[in-house]
Design a protein around this motif. Structure first.
Motif, PDB file in Angstrom:
ATOM      1  N   PRO A 281     -24.480  29.672 -25.336  1.00 28.40           N
ATOM      2  CA  PRO A 281     -23.589  28.551 -24.999  1.00 28.40           C
ATOM      3  C   PRO A 281     -24.294  27.212 -25.200  1.00 28.40           C
ATOM      4  O   PRO A 281     -25.450  27.043 -24.811  1.00 28.40           O
ATOM      5  CB  PRO A 281     -23.253  28.797 -23.531  1.00 28.40           C
ATOM      6  CG  PRO A 281     -24.347  29.663 -23.014  1.00 28.40           C
ATOM      7  CD  PRO A 281     -24.798  30.510 -24.163  1.00 28.40           C
ATOM      8  N   HIS A 282     -23.596  26.277 -25.810  1.00 30.17           N
ATOM      9  CA  HIS A 282     -24.194  24.980 -26.122  1.00 30.17           C
ATOM     10  C   HIS A 282     -24.115  24.013 -24.947  1.00 30.17           C
ATOM     11  O   HIS A 282     -25.035  23.222 -24.722  1.00 30.17           O
ATOM     12  CB  HIS A 282     -23.468  24.373 -27.333  1.00 30.17           C
ATOM     13  CG  HIS A 282     -23.932  23.005 -27.704  1.00 30.17           C
ATOM     14  ND1 HIS A 282     -25.076  22.776 -28.439  1.00 30.17           N
ATOM     15  CD2 HIS A 282     -23.417  21.776 -27.423  1.00 30.17           C
ATOM     16  CE1 HIS A 282     -25.243  21.474 -28.605  1.00 30.17           C
ATOM     17  NE2 HIS A 282     -24.246  20.842 -28.005  1.00 30.17           N
ATOM     18  N   PHE A 283     -23.018  24.091 -24.195  1.00 34.88           N
ATOM     19  CA  PHE A 283     -22.794  23.096 -23.139  1.00 34.88           C
ATOM     20  C   PHE A 283     -23.363  23.619 -21.816  1.00 34.88           C
ATOM     21  O   PHE A 283     -22.684  24.289 -21.038  1.00 34.88           O
ATOM     22  CB  PHE A 283     -21.311  22.788 -23.024  1.00 34.88           C
ATOM     23  CG  PHE A 283     -20.743  22.226 -24.307  1.00 34.88           C
ATOM     24  CD1 PHE A 283     -21.007  20.915 -24.692  1.00 34.88           C
ATOM     25  CD2 PHE A 283     -19.981  23.021 -25.156  1.00 34.88           C
ATOM     26  CE1 PHE A 283     -20.507  20.403 -25.882  1.00 34.88           C
ATOM     27  CE2 PHE A 283     -19.477  22.517 -26.347  1.00 34.88           C
ATOM     28  CZ  PHE A 283     -19.745  21.199 -26.717  1.00 34.88           C
ATOM     29  N   THR A 284     -24.646  23.305 -21.611  1.00 35.82           N
ATOM     30  CA  THR A 284     -25.357  23.794 -20.425  1.00 35.82           C
ATOM     31  C   THR A 284     -26.105  22.658 -19.753  1.00 35.82           C
ATOM     32  O   THR A 284     -26.341  21.597 -20.341  1.00 35.82           O
ATOM     33  CB  THR A 284     -26.373  24.892 -20.812  1.00 35.82           C
ATOM     34  OG1 THR A 284     -27.322  24.333 -21.752  1.00 35.82           O
ATOM     35  CG2 THR A 284     -25.677  26.081 -21.462  1.00 35.82           C
ATOM     36  N   LYS A 285     -26.478  22.912 -18.487  1.00 36.32           N
ATOM     37  CA  LYS A 285     -27.360  22.022 -17.729  1.00 36.32           C
ATOM     38  C   LYS A 285     -28.405  22.910 -17.077  1.00 36.32           C
ATOM     39  O   LYS A 285     -28.139  23.519 -16.036  1.00 36.32           O
ATOM     40  CB  LYS A 285     -26.587  21.260 -16.662  1.00 36.32           C
ATOM     41  CG  LYS A 285     -25.781  20.091 -17.186  1.00 36.32           C
ATOM     42  CD  LYS A 285     -25.180  19.283 -16.034  1.00 36.32           C
ATOM     43  CE  LYS A 285     -24.452  18.056 -16.550  1.00 36.32           C
ATOM     44  NZ  LYS A 285     -23.853  17.257 -15.448  1.00 36.32           N
ATOM     45  N   GLY A 286     -29.546  23.005 -17.722  1.00 37.18           N
ATOM     46  CA  GLY A 286     -30.564  23.914 -17.206  1.00 37.18           C
ATOM     47  C   GLY A 286     -30.076  25.354 -17.297  1.00 37.18           C
ATOM     48  O   GLY A 286     -29.658  25.814 -18.361  1.00 37.18           O
ATOM     49  N   ASP A 287     -30.082  26.054 -16.149  1.00 38.67           N
ATOM     50  CA  ASP A 287     -29.627  27.446 -16.110  1.00 38.67           C
ATOM     51  C   ASP A 287     -28.156  27.565 -15.742  1.00 38.67           C
ATOM     52  O   ASP A 287     -27.669  28.653 -15.428  1.00 38.67           O
ATOM     53  CB  ASP A 287     -30.463  28.247 -15.094  1.00 38.67           C
ATOM     54  CG  ASP A 287     -31.830  28.590 -15.664  1.00 38.67           C
ATOM     55  OD1 ASP A 287     -31.975  28.532 -16.899  1.00 38.67           O
ATOM     56  OD2 ASP A 287     -32.736  28.895 -14.885  1.00 38.67           O
ATOM     57  N   HIS A 288     -27.450  26.448 -15.774  1.00 40.08           N
ATOM     58  CA  HIS A 288     -26.027  26.475 -15.434  1.00 40.08           C
ATOM     59  C   HIS A 288     -25.190  25.947 -16.601  1.00 40.08           C
ATOM     60  O   HIS A 288     -25.684  25.201 -17.452  1.00 40.08           O
ATOM     61  CB  HIS A 288     -25.761  25.629 -14.179  1.00 40.08           C
ATOM     62  CG  HIS A 288     -26.407  26.163 -12.957  1.00 40.08           C
ATOM     63  ND1 HIS A 288     -27.719  25.859 -12.621  1.00 40.08           N
ATOM     64  CD2 HIS A 288     -25.952  26.997 -11.993  1.00 40.08           C
ATOM     65  CE1 HIS A 288     -28.032  26.469 -11.496  1.00 40.08           C
ATOM     66  NE2 HIS A 288     -26.985  27.170 -11.091  1.00 40.08           N
ATOM     67  N   LEU A 289     -23.942  26.315 -16.601  1.00 42.12           N
ATOM     68  CA  LEU A 289     -23.023  25.802 -17.617  1.00 42.12           C
ATOM     69  C   LEU A 289     -22.484  24.444 -17.189  1.00 42.12           C
ATOM     70  O   LEU A 289     -22.277  24.197 -16.005  1.00 42.12           O
ATOM     71  CB  LEU A 289     -21.837  26.762 -17.804  1.00 42.12           C
ATOM     72  CG  LEU A 289     -22.140  28.170 -18.312  1.00 42.12           C
ATOM     73  CD1 LEU A 289     -20.840  28.977 -18.405  1.00 42.12           C
ATOM     74  CD2 LEU A 289     -22.826  28.141 -19.672  1.00 42.12           C
ATOM     75  N   ARG A 290     -22.244  23.572 -18.173  1.00 47.53           N
ATOM     76  CA  ARG A 290     -21.545  22.323 -17.873  1.00 47.53           C
ATOM     77  C   ARG A 290     -20.106  22.657 -17.498  1.00 47.53           C
ATOM     78  O   ARG A 290     -19.562  23.681 -17.923  1.00 47.53           O
ATOM     79  CB  ARG A 290     -21.555  21.399 -19.091  1.00 47.53           C
ATOM     80  CG  ARG A 290     -22.872  20.670 -19.280  1.00 47.53           C
ATOM     81  CD  ARG A 290     -22.856  19.812 -20.531  1.00 47.53           C
ATOM     82  NE  ARG A 290     -21.801  18.799 -20.515  1.00 47.53           N
ATOM     83  CZ  ARG A 290     -21.579  17.965 -21.528  1.00 47.53           C
ATOM     84  NH1 ARG A 290     -22.319  18.025 -22.620  1.00 47.53           N
ATOM     85  NH2 ARG A 290     -20.617  17.055 -21.433  1.00 47.53           N
ATOM     86  N   THR A 291     -19.517  21.804 -16.710  1.00 45.06           N
ATOM     87  CA  THR A 291     -18.159  22.094 -16.248  1.00 45.06           C
ATOM     88  C   THR A 291     -17.166  21.055 -16.776  1.00 45.06           C
ATOM     89  O   THR A 291     -17.534  19.909 -17.068  1.00 45.06           O
ATOM     90  CB  THR A 291     -18.083  22.150 -14.717  1.00 45.06           C
ATOM     91  OG1 THR A 291     -18.610  20.933 -14.184  1.00 45.06           O
ATOM     92  CG2 THR A 291     -18.871  23.337 -14.188  1.00 45.06           C
TER      93      THR A 291
END
Length: 811
Positions: free
Chosen positions: A246-256
């Motif tokens: 997945p491209h849209f991430t923030k660290g170990d989490h997905l962007r929302t």
């Protein structure tokens, strides 16, 4: 002068014919859409100094046009596109198609001619005024091409495109609309060519911030071009596998995101190949190893903000499959994340023929959710070539029903969570468990077959009709015995009795009155169509109002009325509005020369032909057809032509009957026959011969009378032709005398308004014919009792016995 949109699309599709050679649709679409892109950005750069796309010298469509006829045209095209790509950081995006590929485009002269014709066709298109809002030339042309490419690409290669009708449903059921802010985000984790994303964002009048990811490199490039073509140059479209990378991430989490719309590939078996980080997506369970449907659903759920909403197209299996998927489904339902499920018709999508559903996720107030709203929309569609297609009324009904949570028998209901959790259902969401969409069984009544009469329960089922036509039931039915009635009139007279009923006339008058009031309310708006009109907003306003006005009318289905208007809009009004926007009212009404370009397969059937042979002038009147001019200004002359035409038919019939009477074997015209035919020339030749040989006076007299009949027929035909020619010339010249007010009266009142009135009246008549058919069916079903049939059988047996006795067959 502008052509109709439909003609322009035909021109664009004709360009594909120049490439079909050794390619299938999945390949030649890249060439066509690349040219469309270069033409659009080149045109836009000429009129928009703030265009985000730079068109460098030698990197424009004009440079491609200058390469026409060049032996190195393919190589020159590639270099021109490379310059444009280099100037805008679009390498590997717009330069995917190789215009110098001899295997696909042919060698030498073949490639030279093919590409020269192609660039000539695109030169005819003018996108300088295009707003790319989904209701302009470019947006609609792109949609037209994508649908055709997807249709021709077949199941294995058509997945890049989500039908526009389905896209609109997804956008609306997640709540994207007039109140959506420009800074709100919409995301498609499997965005294909971007058609779904763009349709979703288009529902927000001020636009939205767009994000997407696509795995296939060629389709990703297509999506990037699509975004620019529709004025969304800054859309963030990532490349790669959404599940594993997945491209849209923030660290170990997905962007929302605020909204997610998605049409992922169905039931991917290798979804977790190379998966290293699940980014917290499988909190509610891990999808089966060989089925990735829930991987995409859980990715969407994890990518939603706390108030986010998603609509995902998935196979029906996600609603009821067991094992690991039951665990995930149960947990999601207990959390209240699943707001609704919509069952769609089969064969809508280009990647598969199986029926799909839309699963709506909503995190807002999820814990307070006490049920799942379900819709079975599987029966609302039209056939469109090899695929099924949602009609305007199907889209509107789905969205209205879901948005307002309206429960409709055999269509929709709010299913309580307690019912879903019941052990008999065990969190199974299969729609038929909760909505029985089947039509009630048409039961046969044994007593009625034995003793006669129509069951009252069958007549009671028609109560909406009796409510609309209060005296009708008592007029055409009489009591037979308790629970049964008889037809008081012959079955064949039912239709006329219903058409004569006061209730029918009242309903038709009421429907016509509603249309009159509706049109009067919007006439000024329609008369105000200018170059700045937004057609999609125009039709949305007037069609929603028409639907609302018919909602309280008994018996009539307001969505059927709505469909009548929308069908006319798509067939005619949209083209009319486009012509008026492009050329003004008077300009759009002027006749134009009909296209006759056989090489490009664009030969139009003219509306009016003046002259004959090679010197004939052929005209198209797109906005105001000649028949409308005639019925408005020259109806008396048209009536005269009709009368003369009837005389021609009578004269022709007289000739045929006379020949039939006298051309039999040994008849007086037998000698003049040639291959069972007798023309005037043959009759004249035989007459000269008969006179010369002093033949029978009766034959001579018969031949003379036949020639006289032929002369009368010819004279009548000549009169009709002369009158028609004079009328055609008068009508053609009259177009030049039309004022703007004249044009508006003709188009608004005599064309648009009159057509909608007729279409709505046909809807009243159609539902009445449904009643006629049902009454006739019941009348015929129970017309003969078992006793009647027995008596008829006895009578037939007696006749057979008599015949056998007459033949001497012993008993």
């Amino acid at each position: 002068m502008a052509l109709k949109k439909s003609d322009l699309y035909s021109s664009l599709w004709a360009s594909c014919d120049q490439l079909r050679g050794g390619m299938d649709a999945s390949q030649y679409k890249d060439y066509i859409l690349t040219l469309l892109f270069v033409k659009y950005v080149s045109d836009k750069a000429k009129t928009d100094p703030n265009s985000l796309i730079e068109v460098p010298k030698g990197g424009s469509f004009d440079a491609m046009l200058a390469a026409k006829g060049d032996k190195e045209i393919g190589d020159r095209f590639n270099k021109i596109i490379a310059k444009l790509a280099e100037a805008n950081d679009l390498r590997n995006v717009i330069d995917q198609a190789d215009f110098n590929d001899e295997e696909k485009l042919g060698k030498g002269k073949e490639m030279q001619d093919r590409l020269s014709k192609l660039v000539t066709i695109f030169n005819d298109l003018d996108f300088r005024g295009s707003r790319a809002e989904g209701d302009d030339l470019l947006g609609d042309a792109y949609e037209y091409l994508m649908r055709h490419f997807a249709t021709e690409s077949g199941k294995s290669k058509g997945q890049f495109y989500t039908p526009a009708e389905v896209s609109r449903i997804l956008a609306k059921v997640v709540g994207i609309g007039p109140k959506t802010r420009q800074d709100q985000t919409v995301y498609d984790p499997a965005c294909g060519s971007g058609s779904l994303l763009l349709k979703a964002a288009a529902e927000a009048p001020r636009g939205m911030t767009i994000y997407g990811q696509e795995k296939d490199n060629a389709t990703w490039a297509l999506c990037k071009m699509n975004m620019i073509l529709h004025g969304n140059e800054i859309a963030d479209i990532a490349k790669g596998d959404t599940i594993t990378s997945p491209h849209f991430t923030k660290g170990d989490h997905l962007r929302t995101f605020d909204y997610i719309v998605m049409n992922p590939p169905f039931s991917v078996k290798s979804w977790n190949n190379g998966l290293e980080n699940d980014y917290g997506r499988f909190e509610y369970g891990r999808p089966p190893e060989k089925n990735g449907d829930y991987a995409f659903l859980l990715h969407a759920l994890t990518s939603l903000r706390s108030t986010g909403k998603a609509a995902i197209i998935l196979p029906h299996g996600v609603l009821f499959r067991g094992h690991a998927e039951t665990t995930i489904r149960t947990r999601l339902l207990k959390q209240g994340f699943i707001k609704g499920v919509i069952g769609l018709p089969a064969n809508l999508f280009y990647g598969t023929g199986i029926p799909a559903c839309v699963v709506i996720l909503d995190k807002e107030n999820a814990q307070a959710r006490t049920g799942v709203f379900m819709i079975d929309a599987s029966k609302g569609f039209m056939k469109d070539g090899p695929k099924n297609r949602l009609r305007s009324q199907d889209i509107h009904k789905i969205v209205d029903t879901f948005t307002n949570q309206i429960e409709i028998e055999r269509y929709s209901r709010m299913v309580p969570m307690s019912e879903i959790a019941d052990p008999n259902n065990d969190y199974n969401l299969n729609i038929p468990r909760y909505i029985d969409a089947s039509e009630p069984e048409d039961l046969q009544d044994l007593s009625a077959h034995l003793h006669g009469g129509i069951p009252d329960r069958d007549l009671d089922a028609l109560q909406p009709y009796w409510d609309a036509f209060p005296q009708l039931r008592s007029q055409i039915f009489t009591a037979n015995r308790p629970g049964y009635s008889d037809l008081a009139i012959d079955v064949s007279a039912v239709q006329q009795a219903i058409f004569d009923a006061p209730g029918f006339h009242k309903l038709r008058a009421e429907a016509t009155g509603i249309v009159e009031d509706w049109f009067a309310a919007h006439r000024d708006t329609l008369a105000g169509v200018t170059a700045d009109t937004i057609p999609n907003e125009l039709i949305a306003t007037i069609s929603d109002d028409l639907l609302a006005r018919f909602k309280p009318v008994p018996l009539l289905d307001e969505y059927n009325i709505y469909e009548q208007l929308m069908t006319y809009w798509h067939d005619t009004m949209h083209d009319d509005v486009y012509l008026i926007m492009a050329d003004g009212w008077q300009g759009a009404a002027r006749p134009r020369k009909a296209i006759d370009d056989k090489e490009r397969k664009l030969t139009e059937t003219p509306d009016l032909v003046v002259g004959s042979g090679r010197g004939a002038s052929k005209y198209k009147m797109d906005l105001i057809p000649p028949s409308l001019m005639v019925s408005t200004y020259y109806y008396d002359r048209a009536a005269e032509i009709d009368n003369l035409t009837a005389a021609v038919e009578e004269a022709t019939r007289a000739v045929e009957e006379y020949i039939e009477e006298h051309a039999v074997d040994d008849g007086l015209l037998a000698e003049a026959m040639d291959d069972d035919k007798i023309t005037k020339a043959l009759a004249a030749a035989r007459l000269r011969e008969a006179k010369k040989l002093r033949g029978e006076p009766a034959e001579i007299k018969t031949l003379q009378h036949l020639i006289k009949l032929y002369d009368a027929e010819a004279e009548a035909k000549k009169s009709v032709k002369e009158l028609q020619t004079a009328l055609d010339e008068t009508v053609l010249s009259e177009y030049g005398n039309l004022t703007e007010d004249d044009v508006k009266t003709l188009v608004l009142d005599n064309k648009w308004h009159a057509t909608v009135v007729r279409r709505v009246a046909s809807e009243v008549e159609a539902l009445t014919l449904d009643l006629v058919a049902r009454i006739q069916q019941l009348g015929e079903r129970y017309a003969a009792t078992v006793s009647d049939l027995d008596a008829e059988l006895d009578s037939l047996e007696a006749k057979v016995a008599d015949h056998l006795a007459a033949m001497g067959v012993g008993r």
